[in-house]
Design a protein around this motif. Structure first.
Motif, PDB file in Angstrom:
ATOM      1  N   THR A  65      45.416  48.462  36.505  1.00  0.00           N
ATOM      2  CA  THR A  65      44.939  47.347  37.306  1.00  0.00           C
ATOM      3  C   THR A  65      43.434  47.504  37.475  1.00  0.00           C
ATOM      4  OG1 THR A  65      45.468  48.551  39.339  1.00  0.00           O
ATOM      5  CG2 THR A  65      47.092  46.977  38.562  1.00  0.00           C
ATOM      6  N   PRO A  66      42.693  46.402  37.361  1.00  0.00           N
ATOM      7  CA  PRO A  66      41.240  46.494  37.559  1.00  0.00           C
ATOM      8  C   PRO A  66      40.935  46.972  38.978  1.00  0.00           C
ATOM      9  CG  PRO A  66      41.844  44.373  36.601  1.00  0.00           C
ATOM     10  CD  PRO A  66      43.115  45.045  37.020  1.00  0.00           C
ATOM     11  N   ASP A  67      39.940  47.832  39.099  1.00  0.00           N
ATOM     12  CA  ASP A  67      39.504  48.320  40.401  1.00  0.00           C
ATOM     13  C   ASP A  67      38.425  47.376  40.926  1.00  0.00           C
ATOM     14  OD1 ASP A  67      39.599  50.894  42.223  1.00  0.00           O
ATOM     15  OD2 ASP A  67      37.494  50.279  42.062  1.00  0.00           O
ATOM     16  N   SER A  68      38.389  47.139  42.216  1.00  0.00           N
ATOM     17  CA  SER A  68      37.450  46.174  42.795  1.00  0.00           C
ATOM     18  C   SER A  68      35.989  46.585  42.650  1.00  0.00           C
ATOM     19  CB  SER A  68      37.768  45.945  44.274  1.00  0.00           C
ATOM     20  OG  SER A  68      37.607  47.150  44.998  1.00  0.00           O
ATOM     21  N   VAL A  69      35.726  47.884  42.430  1.00  0.00           N
ATOM     22  CA  VAL A  69      34.340  48.337  42.266  1.00  0.00           C
ATOM     23  C   VAL A  69      34.033  48.721  40.825  1.00  0.00           C
ATOM     24  CG1 VAL A  69      34.075  49.051  44.656  1.00  0.00           C
ATOM     25  CG2 VAL A  69      34.928  50.686  42.969  1.00  0.00           C
TER      26      VAL A  69
END
Length: 150
Positions: A65-69
């Motif tokens: 899952t893509p990380d927000s940072v």
């Protein structure tokens, strides 16, 4: 004293330049270092990474899952296998060990649990490994998961 030093510097300059030209002509590059194809230098890790140990029933899959940072959070789902961080580098115990994480063929490190963060996408490969670092196989097939992240 000045002339020998000058000659040394000139020799180093041209020697380095010729070395680079020769290496480039042979197709050698300074790419990332892939630890999956050779043994570590110290005696404690002298086990060749090409060596394997068969653990029938061992499985691994990976979800990202893509990380927000930035980067991605990877979640490993294993079967017939348990992470054993305290036993890393020790003797093989069937069904336990750690994982190795690679992006674009470059080993990012070891994983001692089922979650990790990678800073970039690319071709991700996760292998399950015994305590003694040998790659696990199940019925002769590598126990690994692969995925491509943009």
């Amino acid at each position: 004293m000045g002339r020998p030093l000058l000659m040394l510097l000139i020799g180093l300059f041209f020697g380095t330049g010729l070395g680079i030209v020769f290496a480039a002509g042979q197709g050698l590059t300074l790419d990332g270092h892939d630890h999956s194809t050779h043994a570590h230098g110290d005696a404690a890790h002298a086990v060749m990474h090409e060596a394997t140990v068969d653990v029938p029933g061992a499985t691994v899959s990976v979800e990202a899952t893509p990380d927000s940072v930035g980067g991605y959070n990877l979640h490993l789902v294993t079967g017939g296998f348990a992470f054993a961080p305290a036993a890393a580098g020790g003797a093989h115990v069937k069904g336990e060990g750690h994982a190795h994480v690679y992006v674009d063929g470059v080993k990012l490190g070891r994983l001692y649990g089922d979650w990790t963060h990678i800073p970039t996408g690319g071709n991700v490969r996760v292998t399950l490994n015994a305590n003694d670092h040998r790659a696990l196989t199940a019925d002769g097939q590598p126990v690994e998961a692969r995925l491509h992240l943009e």
